[in-house]
Design an enzyme around this catalytic site. Structure first.
Site, PDB file in Angstrom:
ATOM      1  N   ASP A  32       8.810 -31.407  94.913  1.00 19.78           N
ATOM      2  CA  ASP A  32       9.658 -31.242  96.095  1.00 19.78           C
ATOM      3  C   ASP A  32      10.644 -32.398  96.196  1.00 19.78           C
ATOM      4  OD1 ASP A  32       8.572 -28.869  96.924  1.00 19.78           O
ATOM      5  OD2 ASP A  32       7.267 -29.740  98.461  1.00 19.78           O
ATOM      6  N   ASP A 438       0.025 -25.427 104.298  1.00 17.97           N
ATOM      7  CA  ASP A 438      -0.956 -25.434 103.208  1.00 17.97           C
ATOM      8  C   ASP A 438      -2.160 -26.303 103.566  1.00 17.97           C
ATOM      9  OD1 ASP A 438       0.887 -23.931 101.736  1.00 17.97           O
ATOM     10  OD2 ASP A 438       1.882 -25.737 101.027  1.00 17.97           O
TER      11      ASP A 438
END
Length: 455
Positions: A32, A438
């Site tokens: 990311d 998540d």
């Protein structure tokens, strides 16, 4: 009441987690590149790309990004609603645009990568992770701990930490555009902090599955008690057929071995893929989703009015949520549905037990810790979220559930299923929102089964 319940749940879960001896995580891992948006910079970019076109693109998300106005419109879509979204970036030109726009930091990305670092690197639970491409940078982003990837040497299957894999493969980068609550451009103000994700790799969107997994999945499954499947959101009607054949084969093996499997849903633009997910959902034990994702599922199930109710109000109407969960359970037969939104979580389970609520409370603490500190470094960190205040607005949500379903102490019986509700803890100024969903879902799923095993 809730402060005491939070404390008790944390103690129970901490004692139970060592009972989980292995979790399989598949299929998506990436890097990311996080960019913290600047209002003036974003306005300048929107003007340059064509303000009128960008605003049109911000009304409804496209299936994928093929030009810069799609990217900027997607970002604006998220800002307007305070909602997360993720789209595949097909255009090489837009990928170059994002690369030149730059980032402020690099982090572990992908649902599998984030969950592996949490479950293995923080909770100390052995995990076997599917990593599509193990570049040196990708490997270095994994925490130390019992995190393993399969490796075949001289025909022998081994499990090694990603840092010991010893092959420099491609780095898969996803660009995360984060904004805080109150972020404002062109008079549009974000009702809450969130992010927009442009995924720029050709492995995860096509659900590339490594040969080590394809050829040795049955052996891999022998070493786990639970499985979490994710990363299906970028598939399209053009490329989903073959990956779904492999997924269903994996599900058959896991089901035969009696291994509970959780599907971590994510916003899936392609309707064909969404319909297919609904079709196979009964092969999973559990699914986790938010209001945007639940609405998108109701939409393909033909429940258009229910889909509209789910995104019509902020905070999300809990009665609409429960109605949608009941409908999803009836159609698919799935045993566990975990809904998470800003301010509260609800679980609908075909089984009953206080441990379901405790797992949600633990997940809320883990999420608050990540928001407060930016990362969960160890299990003791989670106790630092006990002083984060419980969402004040959740009292109204709880009252509505009490009146509608006779909710008592966070639990009700609805259509012979158990409904579990918890208000979450709200961090006023979170350091980051990436990976919180998540964190919530994996923490709740794993801790629930750990507590169940302790009974």
């Amino acid at each position: 009441m809730w402060d005491e319940l939070y404390f008790r749940a944390l103690e129970r879960v901490k004692g139970a987690l060592p009972r989980i001896k292995g979790v399989l995580l598949a299929y998506n891992t990436n890097i990311d590149a996080i960019k913290y948006l600047n209002p003036q910079d974003l306005e300048d970019r929107i003007e340059k790309a064509g303000k009128e076109k960008v605003f049109r693109c911000s009304e409804e998300l496209p299936e994928k990004i093929i030009e810069v106005p799609h990217l900027l419109g997607g970002i604006l879509w998220s800002i307007k609603r305070g909602k997360a979204a993720e789209l595949f970036v097909e255009s090489r030109g837009v990928r170059e645009y994002m690369k030149h726009w730059g980032w402020d930091e690099l982090r572990m990305g992908g649902q599998v990568g984030i969950m592996a670092n949490l479950l293995g690197g923080v909770y100390g639970i052995p995990v076997i992770a599917h990593v599509p491409q193990i570049s040196k940078l990708q490997a270095e982003l994994f925490k130390d701990g019992p995190i393993y990837v399969p490796k075949v040497e001289n025909g022998v299957l081994k499990f090694v930490h990603p840092k010991e894999f010893s092959r420099d493969e491609e780095s898969l980068t996803h660009y995360i555009y984060e904004f805080p609550r109150g972020f404002e451009v062109f008079g549009i103000k974000a009702p809450r902090e969130n992010r927009f994700i442009g995924s720029a790799d050709d492995y995860n969107p096509n659900l590339y599955i490594r040969s080590e997994f394809e050829e040795n999945f049955e052996k891999i499954a022998e070493g786990v008690q639970l499985a979490i499947i994710s990363g299906l959101q970028a598939l399209t009607k053009e490329n989903y057929t073959q990956p779904f054949e492999e997924i269903e084969r994996h599900l058959e093996i896991l089901n035969e071995k009696g291994i509970p499997v959780h599907l971590e849903f994510a916003f899936t633009p392609d309707e064909t893929v969404r319909k297919k997910l609904v079709d196979i959902l009964g092969k999973f034990t559990s699914v986790g989703l938010n209001e945007v994702e639940l609405a998108s599922v109701m939409d393909v199930m033909g429940e258009k009015k229910l889909a509209e109710r789910l995104i019509a109000h902020d905070p999300v109407d809990p009665i609409a949520v429960v109605d949608a969960m009941i409908k999803l359970a009836e159609v698919t037969g799935i045993q566990r549905i975990h809904f998470h939104t800003y301010g509260y979580y609800i679980a609908l389970t075909s089984y009953r037990g206080e441990y379901v609520k405790d797992s949600l409370l633990f997940a809320a603490l883990a999420a608050a810790t990540k928001a407060k500190l930016g990362d969960v470094r160890n299990l003791d960190d989670i106790g630092k979220a006990l002083d984060v205040p419980v969402n004040e607005k959740a009292a109204d949500i709880e009252d509505r559930l009490k009146k509608e379903f006779n909710l008592d102490n966070g639990i009700a019986v609805v259509n012979e299923s158990q409904l579990s509700f918890v208000p979450t803890k709200i961090v006023a100024k979170p350091k980051s929102t990436v990976g919180i969903g998540d964190t919530i879902s994996s923490s709740a799923f794993v801790s629930e089964f750990a507590l169940r095993a302790a009974l």
